[in-house]
Each structure stands twice: as C-alpha cells, then as structure tokens.
Design a protein around this motif. Structure first.
Motif, PDB file in Angstrom:
ATOM      1  N   ASP A 213       0.871  -1.175   0.000  1.00 30.04           N
ATOM      2  CA  ASP A 213       0.000   0.000   0.000  1.00 30.04           C
ATOM      3  C   ASP A 213       0.905   1.222   0.000  1.00 30.04           C
ATOM      4  N   ASN A 214       0.380   2.374   0.280  1.00 29.75           N
ATOM      5  CA  ASN A 214       1.176   3.589   0.156  1.00 29.75           C
ATOM      6  C   ASN A 214       2.340   3.642   1.130  1.00 29.75           C
ATOM      7  N   ASP A 215       2.179   3.025   2.306  1.00 27.42           N
ATOM      8  CA  ASP A 215       3.197   3.171   3.348  1.00 27.42           C
ATOM      9  C   ASP A 215       3.714   1.860   3.919  1.00 27.42           C
ATOM     10  N   LEU A 216       3.275   0.740   3.393  1.00 27.85           N
ATOM     11  CA  LEU A 216       3.670  -0.561   3.940  1.00 27.85           C
ATOM     12  C   LEU A 216       3.886  -1.557   2.809  1.00 27.85           C
ATOM     13  N   ARG A 217       4.921  -2.346   2.934  1.00 28.22           N
ATOM     14  CA  ARG A 217       5.152  -3.414   1.958  1.00 28.22           C
ATOM     15  C   ARG A 217       5.625  -4.678   2.654  1.00 28.22           C
ATOM     16  N   ILE A 218       5.242  -5.806   2.119  1.00 26.23           N
ATOM     17  CA  ILE A 218       5.694  -7.108   2.592  1.00 26.23           C
ATOM     18  C   ILE A 218       6.263  -7.835   1.390  1.00 26.23           C
ATOM     19  N   THR A 219       7.511  -8.273   1.501  1.00 25.68           N
ATOM     20  CA  THR A 219       8.170  -8.937   0.375  1.00 25.68           C
ATOM     21  C   THR A 219       8.853 -10.210   0.845  1.00 25.68           C
ATOM     22  N   GLN A 220       9.128 -11.058  -0.125  1.00 21.01           N
ATOM     23  CA  GLN A 220       9.855 -12.298   0.159  1.00 21.01           C
ATOM     24  C   GLN A 220      10.948 -12.454  -0.886  1.00 21.01           C
ATOM     25  N   GLY A 221      12.156 -12.718  -0.413  1.00 19.63           N
ATOM     26  CA  GLY A 221      13.287 -12.858  -1.311  1.00 19.63           C
ATOM     27  C   GLY A 221      13.351 -14.224  -1.963  1.00 19.63           C
ATOM     28  N   SER A 222      14.236 -14.350  -2.929  1.00 18.75           N
ATOM     29  CA  SER A 222      14.351 -15.589  -3.696  1.00 18.75           C
ATOM     30  C   SER A 222      14.857 -16.751  -2.854  1.00 18.75           C
ATOM     31  N   ARG A 223      15.464 -16.480  -1.722  1.00 18.77           N
ATOM     32  CA  ARG A 223      15.921 -17.547  -0.837  1.00 18.77           C
ATOM     33  C   ARG A 223      14.956 -17.808   0.318  1.00 18.77           C
ATOM     34  N   GLY A 224      13.800 -17.145   0.294  1.00 19.49           N
ATOM     35  CA  GLY A 224      12.766 -17.420   1.286  1.00 19.49           C
ATOM     36  C   GLY A 224      12.704 -16.459   2.447  1.00 19.49           C
ATOM     37  N   SER A 225      13.632 -15.493   2.529  1.00 19.60           N
ATOM     38  CA  SER A 225      13.591 -14.520   3.623  1.00 19.60           C
ATOM     39  C   SER A 225      12.376 -13.618   3.472  1.00 19.60           C
ATOM     40  N   LEU A 226      11.785 -13.229   4.611  1.00 24.94           N
ATOM     41  CA  LEU A 226      10.556 -12.448   4.631  1.00 24.94           C
ATOM     42  C   LEU A 226      10.850 -11.086   5.244  1.00 24.94           C
ATOM     43  N   PHE A 227      10.273 -10.009   4.634  1.00 25.84           N
ATOM     44  CA  PHE A 227      10.588  -8.651   5.063  1.00 25.84           C
ATOM     45  C   PHE A 227       9.320  -7.808   5.199  1.00 25.84           C
ATOM     46  N   VAL A 228       9.319  -6.944   6.219  1.00 27.47           N
ATOM     47  CA  VAL A 228       8.281  -5.929   6.386  1.00 27.47           C
ATOM     48  C   VAL A 228       8.968  -4.574   6.386  1.00 27.47           C
ATOM     49  N   HIS A 229       8.586  -3.699   5.447  1.00 23.94           N
ATOM     50  CA  HIS A 229       9.137  -2.359   5.346  1.00 23.94           C
ATOM     51  C   HIS A 229       8.030  -1.320   5.486  1.00 23.94           C
ATOM     52  N   THR A 230       8.369  -0.156   6.018  1.00 26.71           N
ATOM     53  CA  THR A 230       7.461   0.996   6.001  1.00 26.71           C
ATOM     54  C   THR A 230       8.156   2.140   5.257  1.00 26.71           C
ATOM     55  N   ARG A 231       7.339   2.963   4.599  1.00 25.67           N
ATOM     56  CA  ARG A 231       7.908   4.043   3.796  1.00 25.67           C
ATOM     57  C   ARG A 231       8.427   5.166   4.678  1.00 25.67           C
ATOM     58  N   GLU A 232       9.555   5.754   4.263  1.00 20.62           N
ATOM     59  CA  GLU A 232      10.091   6.951   4.898  1.00 20.62           C
ATOM     60  C   GLU A 232      10.386   7.982   3.830  1.00 20.62           C
ATOM     61  N   GLU A 233      10.204   9.257   4.185  1.00 22.91           N
ATOM     62  CA  GLU A 233      10.454  10.323   3.233  1.00 22.91           C
ATOM     63  C   GLU A 233      11.950  10.419   2.921  1.00 22.91           C
ATOM     64  N   LEU A 234      12.258  10.690   1.674  1.00 23.24           N
ATOM     65  CA  LEU A 234      13.649  10.885   1.285  1.00 23.24           C
ATOM     66  C   LEU A 234      14.169  12.187   1.890  1.00 23.24           C
ATOM     67  N   GLU A 235      15.408  12.152   2.347  1.00 25.40           N
ATOM     68  CA  GLU A 235      16.016  13.343   2.927  1.00 25.40           C
ATOM     69  C   GLU A 235      16.450  14.304   1.828  1.00 25.40           C
TER      70      GLU A 235
END
Length: 437
Positions: free
Chosen positions: A415-437
């Motif tokens: 969505d606009n501020d949250l992403r959930i991804t999985q890498g090719s080796r199976g690792s799982l990640f949760v990221h939130t958006r931050e403004e660029l400095e």
C-alpha cells in the motif's frame, strides 16, 4: 433481597430522567442516589471514595475498562456491585462530557468494533442475549458509512477461525447519509423480539437507524454460506432499529452506544489486520505472531494491484522486521538484523541498500539494479557491496551474474506506506515508507 439485586443490576437506561421533549437529556440521576434511596442508607464509603476519583474523561474510560475486565459473558455475570457502581458513574461522566461531536459524521466511527460489555434488559431480544452472553464467541460490530452501496451496520459473531462466523447485515440511515425511502421504526414491536423504544435522539448526528436485510453463517468447513433462517422481508418493522452513539473518544478507539431495546454497549476498536501487524512489529512480538499477522493481511489482498509494476514501489523504505532463511547470505543476515536498515528504489532502476551495523563506525551498503519480472516479482542484481568503516570505504565485488543464481523479490503486499516482500531464498521482510532526505 431479590428486589435489591434487581435494582443493582438495572439497565442504566432506566435510571436516566427524560426531559419534557422525551429525550434523556444531559443530566442523569447517579445510580448511587437511586440505590441509596432504595436502601434508605448512604453509599458504602469505599465505593463513594472510588467515585470521587473518577472526574475526567480518561479516568472514566479506564474505570469502565477496569469494571468490565472481570465480567463473564460480556456482563452476564462476574461483575461485582462495586464494579457496577463504578461503571455506571463512569458512563454517566463520559456521556455528560461528550466525545466527538456529531459522531455519525466522523470518520473515526468507521471500522470494526469489538463488544466488551452490554447490559441485558428484559427488552433485549432472545438472539441478542444468547450470542452476546457466550465468552467462547467474539462479538463485533462493523460500521461502514462510506461504502459504494450505501451505509451499513453489520453484527458479527466469530466462533473462531476453525469454525467460522455469523454475520447479520443491515442497511443504515443517518442524517448525512439518508437511505432513500427509509422510514424509521415505530412502535414497541412483538414481545418475541424484545420491547423497542421510539425515544428521539439527543441530537440527530448521534443516531444510526438501520434495517436488517440479510444474514448468513460462513463456516470454515464449507465452500458456501448458509443463509440465516430469518425472513427479513416479511418482518417489517421488526427488522428495524436504531443505535445512538452516546460517546466516541477523540482517539477513535472507544465508544458507548445505546440501542432501541434499552441496551448499553461498551465497545473498543478492533485493530485492522494492517494495524495488528504493525503493532506486533512495534512491540517486538515473536516471529510466529508476526507471520500470522502477515498471513491475515495477505488474505485480504494487496491494495495496490500488480505491485511490481506500480510506481508505489519507488522511494525509501525502512526495514521494520525480517525473518532470514537458513540459506540467506551472511551479509543479508548481518544487515537484516541490524535494526537500522533502509532500501531506496529509484525510478531509473537502481537500488541502494544501507544497514547501520555500528552507528558512527560501521555501515554496510549494497548497490543493485532491478527490473520488473512479472506483476508480483522484481528481478534484482546486486553489483557491489561497500563496508563503510568511519571515513574509509572498502568495496567488495560480488561474483559475476552468470556465476550466481538469479535473485528476485516477490511483492506479497503493497500500500502507500507498507510493503511485505519475500526474497528468492525465502527470507521475509516488512518495510514501512520513509520520506527521502
């Protein structure tokens, strides 16, 4: 003694004096005065001392939560007379002080609410008394004011994930969102369904009129829904009712409501799957809890369709949680566990990963390129890694791409501020958006 018990357990609705217009007004007779008059003796000093401490909205809210914490069956039993006293006084304080003005026009009313406690007057319907009084079930109310098909109020009885739920749905009518052709309920109704009231609201912006129109069991073991056996179209006014939002907290997390059957409801906002995930990550919950929250959010589907092709992927993202697979490379494990990791994805297809391992001393950076492989997958090629040791930058070139298996990232949710991804080796990640400095 029976008379005393009946009075102490009486519905709060019945001890609120009406004004000349028939409303409940802003002044209520404190429950303690009614009890004291009935007993012809003063209130117990301990209870009176407790009441004098509850003066502000936050204190009253906490007093209500404390009072109902030991209740069984959402108020069916297990609540002491002292807790009843505290509850009634605190409810009175909140309804007198008021929360959000015109709550039926507020976005804070939207969403799913969990029922904590309800009074049980004799006018309540048998269905209401049955389902709300069972602790094994969780009872929710959805208030949806901005749906394409019009406003709705839905009551949900959740029997647990392995069993399923019963959902009773209703069309809703408010002053700002009138339902075409809707006529509010009139009359007391049939005794079988509970005695109804037709008291006007204290303000038009606090009332939601509704009319039940469908219901069904959605059982986990079945691929279809089972209609609830109630002929709504044949019942006329018996399918109609109203709900007054007598208090909605400024933070939108707590509310009091009163229904046309004379019932008080105490509800708290039920976090959305997205909120549950972020809350679990924020408090450092175990991997199993976070993964369970991810699965629930995934089941809802990604708000951004075809996420890997969307411009929403661009920007800087902060890593909030990760679960590294056993075969993840050592550098990824090191950066993923640092707690200070960011990824910047640029529109020119370049990617920068930066992890602060030791603040001011050691930073790990990786430069990469990416390209869309499918609607849900981004191919990634890491070209070089840098170890920044203070002012010193030590490059570490990776083997040529031909010598490495292709890497990619699958977008599970965006969505606009949250992403959930999985890498090719199976690792799982949760990221939130931050403004660029």
């Amino acid at each position: 003694m029976l008379q005393l018990l009946s009075l102490r357990r009486c519905d709060l609705h019945s001890i609120r004096p009406r004004n000349q217009a028939g409303n409940y007004g802003t002044r209520r007779v404190p429950a303690q005065r009614v009890y004291a008059a009935a007993l012809a003796e003063p209130i117990a000093p301990a209870v009176q001392t407790l009441m004098t401490k509850v003066t502000g909205a936050e204190e009253a809210r906490q007093a209500i939560l404390d009072a109902v914490s030991g209740a069984k069956g959402r108020g069916k039993s297990g609540i002491s007379s002292e807790a009843v006293d505290s509850l009634e006084e605190a409810v009175q304080i909140l309804e007198d002080k008021g929360g959000i003005q015109a709550p039926t026009n507020s976005a804070l009313l939207e969403g799913r609410w969990r029922l904590l406690f309800t009074t049980r007057p004799g006018s309540a319907s048998p269905i209401q008394r049955t389902f709300t009084g069972v602790d094994a079930f969780t009872v929710y109310q959805e208030i949806l004011l901005n749906t394409a098909g019009g406003a709705r109020v839905n009551n949900i009885v959740d029997f647990g994930g392995r069993i399923g739920q019963l959902k009773v749905e209703a069309e809703a009518n408010t002053v700002s969102r009138p339902l075409p052709g809707f006529t509010p309920r009139k009359g007391k109704g049939l005794p079988l369904f509970g005695k109804s009231e037709s008291t006007p609201p204290s303000s038009p912006e606090v009332r939601i009129d509704f009319q039940f129109d469908r219901a069904a069991f959605d059982l986990a073991a079945l691929p279809f829904k089972i209609p609830y056996p109630v002929p709504f179209k044949l019942l006329g006014d018996e399918t109609k009712g109203w709900l007054d939002i007598t208090y909605l907290s400024p933070d939108g997390q707590f509310r009091l409501s009163r229904g046309n059957k004379g019932t008080l409801f105490v509800l708290v906002r039920d976090p959305s799957p997205r909120e549950r995930l972020l809350q679990a990550v924020e408090r450092g919950a175990g991997d199993d809890e976070v993964q369970a929250a991810i699965e629930v959010l995934q089941d809802q589907g990604s708000p951004v369709p075809k996420p890997a092709r969307s411009a929403q992927v661009f920007g800087r993202w902060r890593l909030r949680w990760s679960k590294q697979s056993g075969n993840a490379n050592p550098l990824q494990k090191l950066g993923g566990n640092s707690g200070r990791s960011w990824q910047t994805i640029r529109q020119d297809g370049t990617v920068e990963n930066r992890s602060v391992i030791i603040p001011g001393l050691l930073t790990l950076r990786a430069d990469a390129t990416c390209e869309t492989a499918s609607a849900d997958r981004t191919a990634v090629d890491i070209s070089i890694v840098y170890f920044d040791i203070g002012p010193i930058k030590l490059p570490f070139k990776l083997p040529r791409k031909d010598d490495r298996p292709p890497a990619y990232v699958d977008w599970l949710y965006l969505d606009n501020d949250l992403r959930i991804t999985q890498g090719s080796r199976g690792s799982l990640f949760v990221h939130t958006r931050e403004e660029l400095e």
